[in-house]
Design a protein around this motif. Structure first.
Motif, PDB file in Angstrom:
ATOM      1  N   VAL A 181       5.693   5.153  -5.994  1.00 47.53           N
ATOM      2  CA  VAL A 181       6.975   4.922  -5.265  1.00 47.53           C
ATOM      3  C   VAL A 181       7.387   3.682  -6.013  1.00 47.53           C
ATOM      4  CG1 VAL A 181       7.755   4.204  -3.329  1.00 47.53           C
ATOM      5  CG2 VAL A 181       5.845   6.017  -3.235  1.00 47.53           C
ATOM      6  N   GLN A 182       8.694   3.851  -6.163  1.00 50.33           N
ATOM      7  CA  GLN A 182       9.632   2.428  -6.668  1.00 50.33           C
ATOM      8  C   GLN A 182       9.718   1.638  -5.390  1.00 50.33           C
ATOM      9  OE1 GLN A 182      10.160   2.058  -9.913  1.00 50.33           O
ATOM     10  NE2 GLN A 182      11.356   0.284  -9.861  1.00 50.33           N
ATOM     11  N   LEU A 183       9.543   0.449  -5.296  1.00 49.25           N
ATOM     12  CA  LEU A 183       9.649  -0.517  -4.279  1.00 49.25           C
ATOM     13  C   LEU A 183      10.574  -1.650  -4.500  1.00 49.25           C
ATOM     14  CD1 LEU A 183       8.964  -1.753  -1.432  1.00 49.25           C
ATOM     15  CD2 LEU A 183       7.059  -2.983  -2.584  1.00 49.25           C
ATOM     16  N   ALA A 243      13.506  -8.156  -6.472  1.00 48.23           N
ATOM     17  CA  ALA A 243      12.203  -7.680  -7.437  1.00 48.23           C
ATOM     18  C   ALA A 243      11.719  -6.314  -7.301  1.00 48.23           C
ATOM     19  CB  ALA A 243      10.898  -8.684  -6.566  1.00 48.23           C
ATOM     20  N   THR A 244      11.375  -5.875  -8.238  1.00 54.14           N
ATOM     21  CA  THR A 244      10.840  -4.344  -8.268  1.00 54.14           C
ATOM     22  C   THR A 244       9.599  -4.023  -9.016  1.00 54.14           C
ATOM     23  OG1 THR A 244      13.281  -3.872  -8.796  1.00 54.14           O
ATOM     24  CG2 THR A 244      11.827  -1.967  -8.848  1.00 54.14           C
ATOM     25  N   VAL A 245       8.983  -3.178  -7.966  1.00 57.11           N
ATOM     26  CA  VAL A 245       7.588  -2.832  -8.512  1.00 57.11           C
ATOM     27  C   VAL A 245       7.456  -1.309  -8.427  1.00 57.11           C
ATOM     28  CG1 VAL A 245       6.419  -5.127  -8.242  1.00 57.11           C
ATOM     29  CG2 VAL A 245       6.370  -3.524  -6.367  1.00 57.11           C
ATOM     30  N   THR A 246       6.388  -0.623  -9.282  1.00 53.41           N
ATOM     31  CA  THR A 246       6.164   0.634  -8.940  1.00 53.41           C
ATOM     32  C   THR A 246       4.811   0.514  -8.387  1.00 53.41           C
ATOM     33  OG1 THR A 246       7.562   1.402 -10.648  1.00 53.41           O
ATOM     34  CG2 THR A 246       5.777   2.874  -9.997  1.00 53.41           C
ATOM     35  N   VAL A 247       4.485   1.287  -7.252  1.00 50.86           N
ATOM     36  CA  VAL A 247       3.264   1.323  -6.539  1.00 50.86           C
ATOM     37  C   VAL A 247       2.632   2.603  -6.822  1.00 50.86           C
ATOM     38  CG1 VAL A 247       2.003   0.980  -4.433  1.00 50.86           C
ATOM     39  CG2 VAL A 247       4.154  -0.007  -4.598  1.00 50.86           C
ATOM     40  N   PRO A 248       1.540   2.728  -7.429  1.00 53.98           N
ATOM     41  CA  PRO A 248       0.708   3.884  -7.828  1.00 53.98           C
ATOM     42  C   PRO A 248       0.523   4.826  -6.717  1.00 53.98           C
ATOM     43  CG  PRO A 248      -0.687   2.060  -8.014  1.00 53.98           C
ATOM     44  CD  PRO A 248       0.513   1.510  -7.871  1.00 53.98           C
ATOM     45  N   ALA A 249       0.524   6.167  -6.982  1.00 53.09           N
ATOM     46  CA  ALA A 249       0.070   7.105  -5.707  1.00 53.09           C
ATOM     47  C   ALA A 249      -1.372   6.846  -4.827  1.00 53.09           C
ATOM     48  CB  ALA A 249       0.001   8.528  -6.508  1.00 53.09           C
ATOM     49  N   VAL A 270       0.808  -1.040   0.182  1.00 49.42           N
ATOM     50  CA  VAL A 270       0.018  -0.110   0.165  1.00 49.42           C
ATOM     51  C   VAL A 270       0.685   1.529  -0.203  1.00 49.42           C
ATOM     52  CG1 VAL A 270      -1.911   1.187   1.245  1.00 49.42           C
ATOM     53  CG2 VAL A 270      -1.765  -1.339   1.339  1.00 49.42           C
ATOM     54  N   ASN A 271       0.646   2.116  -0.966  1.00 41.09           N
ATOM     55  CA  ASN A 271       1.438   3.419  -1.057  1.00 41.09           C
ATOM     56  C   ASN A 271       0.444   4.576  -0.363  1.00 41.09           C
ATOM     57  OD1 ASN A 271       2.775   5.758  -1.693  1.00 41.09           O
ATOM     58  ND2 ASN A 271       2.799   5.383  -3.900  1.00 41.09           N
ATOM     59  N   THR A 272       0.763   5.078   0.616  1.00 39.84           N
ATOM     60  CA  THR A 272       0.081   6.244   1.102  1.00 39.84           C
ATOM     61  C   THR A 272       0.447   7.823   0.932  1.00 39.84           C
ATOM     62  OG1 THR A 272       1.524   6.285   3.355  1.00 39.84           O
ATOM     63  CG2 THR A 272      -0.339   4.787   3.368  1.00 39.84           C
ATOM     64  N   SER A 273       1.452   7.647  -0.173  1.00 44.26           N
ATOM     65  CA  SER A 273       1.883   9.005  -0.606  1.00 44.26           C
ATOM     66  C   SER A 273       1.151   9.560  -1.696  1.00 44.26           C
ATOM     67  CB  SER A 273       3.458   9.193  -0.758  1.00 44.26           C
ATOM     68  OG  SER A 273       3.635   8.373  -1.988  1.00 44.26           O
ATOM     69  N   ASP A 274       1.206  10.676  -2.093  1.00 46.45           N
ATOM     70  CA  ASP A 274       0.330  11.323  -3.279  1.00 46.45           C
ATOM     71  C   ASP A 274       1.415  11.066  -4.824  1.00 46.45           C
ATOM     72  OD1 ASP A 274       2.290  13.042  -2.514  1.00 46.45           O
ATOM     73  OD2 ASP A 274       1.065  14.754  -2.503  1.00 46.45           O
ATOM     74  N   SER A 275       2.241  10.328  -4.511  1.00 44.72           N
ATOM     75  CA  SER A 275       3.341  10.154  -5.820  1.00 44.72           C
ATOM     76  C   SER A 275       3.337   8.624  -6.023  1.00 44.72           C
ATOM     77  CB  SER A 275       4.259  10.960  -5.779  1.00 44.72           C
ATOM     78  OG  SER A 275       5.276  10.715  -4.741  1.00 44.72           O
TER      79      SER A 275
END
Length: 182
Positions: A83-85, A94-100, A76-81
């Protein structure tokens, strides 16, 4: 008239005993920690927070410690942009981009994420470094196999290996030999 003082003393003793009983029965609960105030992971995976990212019920499903493993859980991404995890463990990342203000569920086919090897046998905990932007944390993620029915469909199956095509060997020649003599 001697009865009245005796009744007052009895009433006082009974009231005092009742007060002590009440105090003794509730006093233990007042000093013990309440189980509902403790935060814990109620499932098989772990719960952790790194920066604006929350890992919920994160675990790896694999046949063994050296086979391909699949990540399960929710990020879960709680920011407004966005985030690369990055999740790094046992030499694999393993790399994923979590949407804002969004989340990724690794159980969904669209978000299927695998690691080359979990680095721990099923039933053990694998050391994983979680990196989000400039923040990182080391967590211990459980590794499970397909023993439990709810995880059996998530165990990655090994890719079929291409075997060499069979080669045809020439049949021995069947020329008649002259054995009668020359």
């Amino acid at each position: 008239m001697k009865i009245a003082p005796k009744n007052r003393v009895q009433r006082t003793l009974v009231a005092g005993a009742a007060a002590l009983t009440l105090l003794a029965s509730t006093g233990c609960g007042a000093i013990n920690e309440q189980a509902t105030t403790k935060s814990y992971s109620a499932s098989d995976g772990i719960v952790a927070n790194v920066g604006p990212i929350g890992l919920r019920n994160l675990l790896v499903v694999a046949e063994n410690e050296n086979s391909t493993g699949r990540l399960l859980g929710t990020v879960v991404n709680t920011s407004d942009s966005p985030v690369q995890l990055s999740l790094t463990g046992s030499g694999t990342t393993a790399t994923v981009t979590v949407p804002a203000d969004g989340q990724i569920r690794f159980e969904d086919e669209a978000n299927e994420t695998t690691v080359d090897r979990p680095g721990a046998a099923p039933g053990a905990l694998a050391n994983v470094t979680v990196r989000v932007n400039n923040e990182s944390a080391d967590v211990r993620v459980p590794v499970l196999d397909g023993t439990l029915p709810e995880y059996s469909s998530y165990v990655p199956t090994p890719a079929p290996t291409e075997s060499a095509a069979p080669t045809e060997t020439p049949a021995p020649s069947e020329e008649p030999t002259d054995q009668a003599g020359a």
